[in-house]
Every structure is written in structure tokens, then in C-alpha cells.
Enzyme design. Structure first.
Site, PDB file in Angstrom:
ATOM      1  N   SER A  62      47.152  87.325 121.880  1.00 49.32           N
ATOM      2  CA  SER A  62      47.616  86.068 122.459  1.00 49.32           C
ATOM      3  C   SER A  62      47.737  86.119 123.976  1.00 49.32           C
ATOM      4  O   SER A  62      47.957  85.096 124.609  1.00 49.32           O
ATOM      5  CB  SER A  62      48.966  85.677 121.855  1.00 49.32           C
ATOM      6  OG  SER A  62      49.972  86.602 122.181  1.00 49.32           O
ATOM      7  N   LYS A  88      57.727  80.908 122.572  1.00 49.85           N
ATOM      8  CA  LYS A  88      57.163  81.313 123.856  1.00 49.85           C
ATOM      9  C   LYS A  88      57.466  80.281 124.946  1.00 49.85           C
ATOM     10  O   LYS A  88      57.880  80.630 126.060  1.00 49.85           O
ATOM     11  CB  LYS A  88      55.654  81.521 123.720  1.00 49.85           C
ATOM     12  CG  LYS A  88      55.286  82.735 122.877  1.00 49.85           C
ATOM     13  CD  LYS A  88      53.789  82.864 122.697  1.00 49.85           C
ATOM     14  CE  LYS A  88      53.434  84.121 121.907  1.00 49.85           C
ATOM     15  NZ  LYS A  88      51.973  84.256 121.681  1.00 49.85           N
TER      16      LYS A  88
END
EC number: 3.4.21.53
Length: 576
Positions: free
Chosen positions: A434, A477
Site C-alpha cells: 500500500s 489511514k
């Protein structure tokens, strides 16, 4: 392709069209299991047929009382009424035990279906003991449910292999044999066997099923299989209606207070947050029970309201927040260096999800990723991999990123720059792909010598064509970077770049939504690395009409390979 700045409405599910449904949920009819678990219901129906010759079924589900009870009730409703009449009693005379078949007696079945989350051999097979000098035989669960279906947790049998082997053989041979529970001691007297007609439904998670498949490959391949699906698609109001009826059933079974009309939108938000997908609603019984039971502590007028669910969730986050607060303190005190203002060449704020051993949930946190380049042989160094702190998936993402950039530059000469990429102040293992979009942007910044805006954080994976792929934990996030920016005071230019394919997974906290609504924080959704790089540097990734990043990188490479070549104007550099 253009950068897409998301409106605040896209950051959470829109429940406004369903208000009429929320007002009438209490009047909806009760739901049946086949409406939410049609594949599972079909498998159980087949398993319950009287003429079925397969006595074993494997089912993927949580090994808890909530699931076993539901499965037991479902099986009971599907079994035919005319079950086999098996039973009888044992008689002891002169040290001889004889068996007498009968529809009645101590060993006649008493249940059609039975389940146990855990069971010992004596409870399952029965026991032999002496009372006042007389030998007594005590029936076990296997006798009580003879002629029916027994539902057991798979881990119970895997942790007691002898019990599993004996149970399997008895079911296959259709005979119950009395055996000593102590392998070193024999029975005091021989005991005749008896007829056994039993089907076994084994419930376990994927790891338990894998273990059974390893030790019993033939049984695993021939047994019926089913799954308890943990989520359902949500595309229209009919889907939401089914889910609301499902929640109502749980409320009724657990004798919980009913939900008010304003509680449903809040429950749906938390549910979508749990599934990480605006197009999926959870069917996880344990999760729903836990949310509803916790909210009852804040009920109002014997109802669970939207405020009840919010207070329960806020209290949970606060109770679990110690590690997140300590981590944020380290950044605010300057012990962990994360910039949220200014611009830096080759430095970018990536976004990570951290999982601490023993902690119940992951936490989102920004990570400083840096890249430096120097004259060399074109090697790209993954420092995490070199230091054996990078996992295989992270290494794969790095190699894909490098392959894309080399292909994109279309070099007809050697690459004269070597570069290294590292997660700064990271002392544990890094895995996952990611961060590959952030790493690629940092590499582009380094090679082009154009700085990256530190007010923007990035998450996303890339493929070999530069397209941005979805990642997990997008809500955590975004919120992790927002918390840091909010502590340091929002500038109105800060935000996060995410993959476009992650937009459907957004279900952010209200403080993030309010900040986006007021223009204090931004979220951009991108499809290609070119969009992210342009946004971060303020310079086009590729534009034949003006100076752009690819032309700058290409020119630096050419200049490094030919030091005597005169520097041309920008509009002539790309032509070279």
C-alpha cells in the site's frame, strides 16, 4: 485523467433516502435464515434429507454458542418428522451385559438435534461406573441424539484426536461400541454394541478446516460443505430492508431494547465501517450482538437511540486509545519526525496501519518515506528489504514500482542514477504494497529534483502500468493523518490522496467530514500515478506544451550520461 477532490457527501453512506424505512422497521415481519443465507440453507436442507448417505458436513463459521445455536435451530426446522426409531436399554445379570432394542429405555434418543461448543469423551460417549456393587451404564450425548444430527465445534475434536477417531469410525460403521476412555485400562465387562444412525455437522474457521483437510483428506473432499456468509450486498432499499429485519431478529432473540428511527442510520454507519465497504452490510452475529448490547447501557426510554450507539462507540474508542495517544505524542514532541507543512525533495508522508500484539484493532498512522539518488549503476535499493525488515509483499510492490518507472522513461541509454528508498524511524517489519504509490512519487521527486508538498499524505498500490490499486484500512489511514494535522492546526491545504477504487470503502468519523465540508481538509481520489505526482509536486507529469516531470527526469539522465552536452531550453529537452 484529472485529480478528483471528493465532496464531503462521498465520505460516508447516504441514509437520507431510507428514512421512511427506518420509521417502519418495527412493523416488518420476522426474517427466516434462508433469506440471508440462501446457500447455507440449501446445503443444510440437503444434509437433512432422509435418504442422504453422506453422514458428514463441514461448515465454515465462528465456533461460538451464537452460531452453533442458530445452526442447531435451523437444522431442527429442516429435519423430517419421521426420524429413525432407535433405542433400547442394557441389562446386567451375573456379570453379563445384554442389549435389548426398544423405542423406550435409558438409551432411547431424546433430541433430534444437539450442539456443543466443547465436550469431553465421557459426555459424548457415555460412561461405565459401579454403584453399590452394580455395574451401571450412563448414556452420552451420542445416544441422546441417535437418529438425528450432532453439531460440534471442530476445534473440540482436533484437540482431542482419539475422541475424533472413535466418533468418526462409529458414524461410518453405524455402530456404537463401548470403549474405555483410558487407553491403559480395559472395560470391567464386555458391553454389546448398539445401532447408531448419526450425522455430524462440524463447524470451524478456515484454519480448523484446513487442519482437518490435512489429516482427513478423503473425508474433507467427500463431505458436504457450507459457509455462514459474514456480509450481504447492499445496492437498493430491498437489501437494506432484509438487513434491518435480520437485526430485529437478533434483538428479539436476545431480548434487547428496540432501535429508534434515528438509531438505524448510526448503526448502518458503524456496520459499513466494520465491513469497510459502503456496498456491504455485516451479518456477523457476534459483532451485531456486541454493538447492540453495549448500546443498551446508554439507552433512553427503553430504546436504543442514535445517541446510545454514538456514546457506546466513543467510549470504546476512548478505552482503546492509549497506544494511539502515545504514538501521537511522540510525533508532536518531535521524537518521530513527520512534516505537515512545506515541501521537501524525495520525502513523502505515507500512510500505514499498525497492528500491535494483543490490541483489538489496527491503528492508522503517517510514516515518513524518503528517497535519495546519486550517480551510480541504476540500482534501486529497498533499504527495508536489505535490512530484512521488509516483507515479501512489500518487496513485490517495490519491484513493480521500479519496473513501471523504467518502462515509462523509455531510456535508450544507461540509467546513471542509483536510488534508495526507506521508511524512516521504522524499527519493525514493514509489509504490504500500500506504500508503493508513495514510494514511486518520492522516487519521481528525487529524480526530477522537484519537492513534494508535505501537507499531503498518500496511500495506494500501483501496477506495472502505473494504475493505482485499492488498499485496506483506508478509513484508519485518513483519520491517522487528519488527527496529526488537526493537533498542529489545519491549514486548509492538507489532505490525503487515495485510490479511486477505495472511495466506496469510505466511512469516516464526523470530525473529518466536518473539516472536509468546511474546506479545511481534502481527500483526492486518483486512478494513475501521474495524477498523484502532479498534485504532490505542482508540476504536470506529462504535458508536451510545457515543462513536465518526465521531461525533466529524462533530461537529467541525458545530462548525467553526457556531461559535455549543452543544456537546452525545456521545450527542446524532451525532443532529444
Amino acid at each position: 485523467m484529472t485529480n478528483i477532490k471528493l465532496d464531503w457527501q462521498a465520505l460516508q453512506p447516504n441514509n437520507a433516502p431510507y428514512q421512511a424505512l427506518f420509521n417502519s422497521v418495527a412493523e416488518l415481519p420476522s426474517i427466516t435464515i434462508d433469506e440471508v443465507q440462501s446457500r447455507l440453507h440449501s446445503g443444510l436442507s440437503l444434509f437433512c434429507q432422509a435418504d442422504l448417505r453422506q453422514p458428514f458436513m463441514l461448515l465454515k463459521a465462528e465456533e461460538s454458542d451464537a452460531y452453533l445455536s442458530l445452526l442447531s435451530d435451523t437444522v431442527s426446522s429442516l429435519l423430517p418428522e419421521n426420524r429413525p426409531k432407535i433405542g433400547g436399554y442394557y441389562q446386567t445379570e451375573h456379570q453379563t451385559i445384554t442389549w435389548h432394542s426398544s423405542e423406550e429405555g435409558l438409551f432411547a434418543p431424546t433430541e433430534r438435534v444437539a450442539y456443543r461448543e466443547w465436550i469431553e469423551p465421557e459426555q459424548l460417549f457415555g460412561n461405565i461406573y459401579t454403584h453399590q456393587g452394580v455395574l451401571q451404564l450412563q448414556p452420552g450425548l451420542i445416544h441422546q441424539v441417535n437418529g438425528g444430527i450432532l453439531v460440534l465445534s471442530l476445534r473440540t475434536l482436533l484437540s482431542q484426536p482419539l475422541m475424533w477417531v472413535r466418533l468418526k469410525q462409529m458414524i461410518i460403521q453405524r455402530r456404537f461400541d463401548w470403549l474405555s476412555h483410558d487407553e491403559n485400562r480395559s472395560l470391567p465387562l464386555p458391553v454389546p454394541s448398539m445401532e447408531l444412525n448419526l450425522r455430524l455437522l462440524l463447524v470451524g474457521d478456515r484454519l480448523s478446516l484446513e487442519e482437518l483437510q490435512t489429516i482427513e483428506p478423503e473425508l474433507a473432499s467427500s463431505a458436504l460443505y457450507g459457509e455462514f456468509e459474514l456480509d450481504m450486498p447492499f445496492h437498493e432499499e430491498d437489501d437494506l430492508t432484509v438487513w434491518c429485519r435480520y437485526v430485529n431478529r437478533i434483538i428479539q432473540q436476545q431480548n434487547l431494547p428496540s432501535l429508534s428511527a434515528d438509531a438505524w442510520p448510526e448503526l448502518i454507519k458503524q456496520a459499513i465501517r466494520y465491513t469497510d465497504d459502503q456496498l456491504n452490510l455485516p451479518l456477523d452475529i457476534q459483532w451485531l450482538q456486541q454493538k447492540l448490547e453495549t448500546a443498551t447501557h446508554y439507552q433512553q426510554e427503553n430504546q436504543i437511540t442514535g445517541s446510545s450507539l454514538q456514546q457506546a462507540e466513543e467510549n470504546r474508542i476512548w478505552r482503546h486509545g492509549y497506544l494511539a495517544e502515545r504514538s501521537m505524542d511522540e510525533i508532536l514532541k518531535g521524537q518521530v519526525l513527520i512534516r505537515t507543512e512545506g515541501s521537501v525533495i524525495g520525502q513523502i508522508n505515507g500512510l500505514s496501519v499498525l497492528e500491535y500484539p494483543g490490541h483489538p484493532e489496527p491503528m492508522g498512522e503517517p510514516s515518513r518515506i524518503s528517497c535519495v539518488a546519486h550517480v551510480g549503476d541504476g540500482e534501486f535499493i529497498d533499504v527495508e528489504r536489505k535490512a530484512e525488515l521488509g516483507g515479501n509483499i512489500h518487496a513485490k510492490g517495490m519491484m513493480i514500482m521500479q519496473a513501471y518507472l523504467i518502462s515509462e522513461l523509455k531510456l535508450d541509454q544507461p540509467q546513471p542514477f542509483s536510488a534508495s528508498v526507506v521508511f524512516e524511524q521504522s524499527y519493525g517489519e514493514v509489509d504490504g504494497d500500500s506504500a508503493s504509490l508513495a514510494e514511486l512519487c518520492a522516487l519521481i521527486s528525487t529524480l526530477s529534483q522537484h519537492p513534494i508538498d508535505q501537507q499531503i499524505a498518500v496511500t495506494g498500490a500501483v501496477d506495472q502500468f502505473g494504475y493505482v490499486q485499492p488498499i485496506g484500512g483506508v478509513n484508519e489511514k485518513i483519520e491517522g493523518f487528519f488527527r496529526l494535522c488537526n493537533y498542529r492546526q489545519l491549514t486548509g491545504y492538507q489532505g490525503v490522496i487515495i485510490p479511486t477504487t477505495n472511495v466506496q470503502h469510505l466511512c469516516l468519523n464526523q470530525d473529518v467530514i466536518d473539516a472536509v465540508k468546511n474546506g479545511q481538509f481534502h481527500i483526492w481520489a486518483v486512478e494513475h500515478v501521474s495524477e498523484a505526482a502532479s498534485l504532490l509536486t505542482g508540476i504536470p507529469y506529462y504535458d508536451p506544451q510545457k515543462e513536465h516531470l518526465l521531461a525533466i527526469i529524462h533530461e537529467r539522465i541525458t545530462q548525467a550520461n553526457n556531461q559535455e552536452r549543452p543544456r537546452l531550453p525545456w521545450f527542446l529537452r524532451w525532443l532529444g
